[in-house]
Write an enzyme that holds these catalytic residues in place. Structure first.
Site, PDB file in Angstrom:
ATOM      1  N   HIS A 100       0.877  -1.175   0.000  1.00  0.00           N
ATOM      2  CA  HIS A 100       0.000   0.000   0.000  1.00  0.00           C
ATOM      3  C   HIS A 100       0.914   1.224   0.000  1.00  0.00           C
ATOM      4  O   HIS A 100       1.139   1.863   1.023  1.00  0.00           O
ATOM      5  CB  HIS A 100      -0.928   0.003   1.214  1.00  0.00           C
ATOM      6  CG  HIS A 100      -2.231  -0.669   0.940  1.00  0.00           C
ATOM      7  ND1 HIS A 100      -3.128  -0.196   0.000  1.00  0.00           N
ATOM      8  CD2 HIS A 100      -2.792  -1.783   1.468  1.00  0.00           C
ATOM      9  CE1 HIS A 100      -4.191  -0.981  -0.036  1.00  0.00           C
ATOM     10  NE2 HIS A 100      -4.010  -1.960   0.844  1.00  0.00           N
ATOM     11  N   ASP A 105      -4.850   2.227   2.119  1.00  0.00           N
ATOM     12  CA  ASP A 105      -5.147   1.633   3.426  1.00  0.00           C
ATOM     13  C   ASP A 105      -5.690   2.694   4.385  1.00  0.00           C
ATOM     14  O   ASP A 105      -6.653   2.458   5.127  1.00  0.00           O
ATOM     15  CB  ASP A 105      -3.907   0.965   4.012  1.00  0.00           C
ATOM     16  CG  ASP A 105      -2.664   1.854   3.988  1.00  0.00           C
ATOM     17  OD1 ASP A 105      -2.656   2.884   3.275  1.00  0.00           O
ATOM     18  OD2 ASP A 105      -1.685   1.523   4.691  1.00  0.00           O
ATOM     19  N   TYR A 297      -8.732   7.824 -17.791  1.00  0.00           N
ATOM     20  CA  TYR A 297      -9.622   8.545 -16.880  1.00  0.00           C
ATOM     21  C   TYR A 297      -9.956   9.929 -17.419  1.00  0.00           C
ATOM     22  O   TYR A 297      -9.166  10.545 -18.141  1.00  0.00           O
ATOM     23  CB  TYR A 297      -8.958   8.720 -15.508  1.00  0.00           C
ATOM     24  CG  TYR A 297      -8.705   7.432 -14.744  1.00  0.00           C
ATOM     25  CD1 TYR A 297      -9.241   6.223 -15.148  1.00  0.00           C
ATOM     26  CD2 TYR A 297      -7.905   7.443 -13.600  1.00  0.00           C
ATOM     27  CE1 TYR A 297      -9.004   5.061 -14.431  1.00  0.00           C
ATOM     28  CE2 TYR A 297      -7.659   6.291 -12.882  1.00  0.00           C
ATOM     29  CZ  TYR A 297      -8.211   5.100 -13.306  1.00  0.00           C
ATOM     30  OH  TYR A 297      -7.979   3.952 -12.592  1.00  0.00           O
ATOM     31  N   GLU A 372       0.059   8.620  11.168  1.00  0.00           N
ATOM     32  CA  GLU A 372      -1.292   8.143  11.485  1.00  0.00           C
ATOM     33  C   GLU A 372      -2.123   9.153  12.274  1.00  0.00           C
ATOM     34  O   GLU A 372      -3.329   8.950  12.460  1.00  0.00           O
ATOM     35  CB  GLU A 372      -1.209   6.798  12.204  1.00  0.00           C
ATOM     36  CG  GLU A 372      -0.711   5.711  11.259  1.00  0.00           C
ATOM     37  CD  GLU A 372      -0.350   4.405  11.956  1.00  0.00           C
ATOM     38  OE1 GLU A 372      -0.587   3.343  11.378  1.00  0.00           O
ATOM     39  OE2 GLU A 372       0.186   4.468  13.094  1.00  0.00           O
TER      40      GLU A 372
END
Length: 392
Positions: A100, A105, A297, A372
């Site tokens: 990841h 994640d 895209y 985090e």
């Protein structure tokens, strides 16, 4: 509103646990089987209604409020990259050659965290929340097939929000962009046909390599002479193949490249000019040229009113100094753009960098990681974005 941030901080350890579990078991696009099972597990624990198997491995949850009203969607992409992780952390990828390395994640953990808080508020919500867990953002693009399977309808989505972690922005801050934010992409294959002959007698053949050289030069004038210089365009040829031996005039050359544009009108014009250039330059030199376009895209264009909502909420949650208004669009792509074609919405950058912790590497790097502390901030902003729409 500070209460929302407090609630998000209250589940921070859970968010970290969820994010690290996803991080340790990365899966490629359209192969996110364990990932979707884990998402379903978390939604089951929250008693949130959902459907699996959307666009192969996608999951769509829905939180139904007490009163009828608007429907707001939150999106998280799920897939990982073919990169061997070099971080020496307890949650390092356990799957060889997969990582990841772009923060998906974290995106999943944030939408699950927002779902956790919003589900606890559902008896006071005037409307619904849809939770989009989307496969294959990094490869074939899962947004479009999810839309084709009806995720934006029944109930109809009135607003959609997405985010992407950004290591270039410190954790605790966000980046917002009005209007054009990400480019469209198209892959092009150019085939130049000539006529083979002996290298000693070039006049008796048609040199496809010489034609290709003229085509390459002419293509660069599309950006410099056909497009408004204030409108960013990239035309790149990354592969060229032709010829068999040094003394043989080549009868065929193939080139592969990419085209990046920021708005649909420019995209159409550039592709048209490439086709004309390839054909006419080739014909003028005695050969022929053809082009095969594989659409990628579409460009991501934010709704300014929705960006204002994100900005207002971030202002109250984080303070003015922690909001960065991005001036330049990215020529990278993001298939959240397809959701924005169906509903007003906004995509923003969530700071996850931290120089002191060594979290400085860009996405798609073997040492990519996130601070985090950004998880609870992402949850708080997304929850408040939803409440801003439903409580109007």
């Amino acid at each position: 509103m500070s209460n929302v941030l407090s609630l998000a901080e209250g589940i921070k350890e859970w968010l970290i646990e969820v994010r690290r579990d996803f991080h340790m078991y990365p899966e490629f696009g359209m192969e996110e089987h364990r990932t979707s099972e884990m998402i379903a597990k978390y939604l089951d624990e929250m008693e949130i209604e959902y459907k699996k198997g959307i666009a192969n491995t996608g999951v769509v949850g829905i939180i139904r409020g007490k009163d009828k009203g608007k429907t707001v969607a939150l999106r998280a992409d799920m897939d990982a990259l073919p990169i061997e992780e070099k971080n020496q952390v307890s949650y390092k990828s356990k799957i060889e050659g997969k990582m990841h390395a772009c923060g998906h994640d974290a995106h999943m953990a944030i939408v699950l965290g927002a779902a956790k808080l919003l589900n606890n508020m559902k008896d006071n919500l005037k409307g619904n929340i849809k939770l989009f867990f989307q496969p294959a953002e990094e490869t074939v693009g899962g947004a479009k097939p999810m839309i084709e399977e009806g995720v934006m309808d029944n109930p109809k989505v009135d607003a959609v929000f997405g985010l992407h972690v950004a290591p270039e922005i410190p954790a605790g801050k966000i980046g917002i962009k009005y209007g054009k934010m990400n480019a469209s992409s198209d892959s092009i294959k150019i085939i130049i046909n000539g006529e083979s002959t002996h290298g000693a007698y070039p006049h008796s053949g048609v040199d496809a390599i010489v034609i290709a050289g003229h085509v390459i030069t002419a293509l660069q004038t599309i950006v410099s002479r056909n497009i408004d210089p204030r409108n960013s365009v990239v035309v790149t040829l990354g592969v060229i193949n032709g010829g068999t031996r040094g003394n043989i005039i080549a009868d065929k050359v193939e080139m592969i490249g990419t085209v990046r544009t920021l708005d649909p009108q420019t995209r159409k014009k550039v592709l048209s000019r490439i086709k004309e250039t390839v054909q006419k330059v080739s014909e003028s030199l005695g050969g022929s040229g053809e082009i095969i376009v594989e659409e990628g895209y579409v460009s991501l264009i934010n709704n300014d009113d929705m960006v204002d909502i994100v900005r207002t909420n971030a202002l109250e949650l984080l303070g003015r100094d922690n909001i960065k208004v991005l001036q330049e669009a990215s020529l990278g792509v993001e298939d959240f753009a397809y959701f924005l074609q169906k509903s007003p919405g906004a995509f923003f950058r969530l700071g996850c960098g931290n120089v002191e912790k060594g979290i400085v590497h860009d996405g798609h790097h073997c040492l990519f990681d996130v601070d985090e502390d950004c998880l609870s901030i992402g949850v708080a902003i997304q929850v408040q974005n939803v409440l801003s729409i439903l409580n109007k």
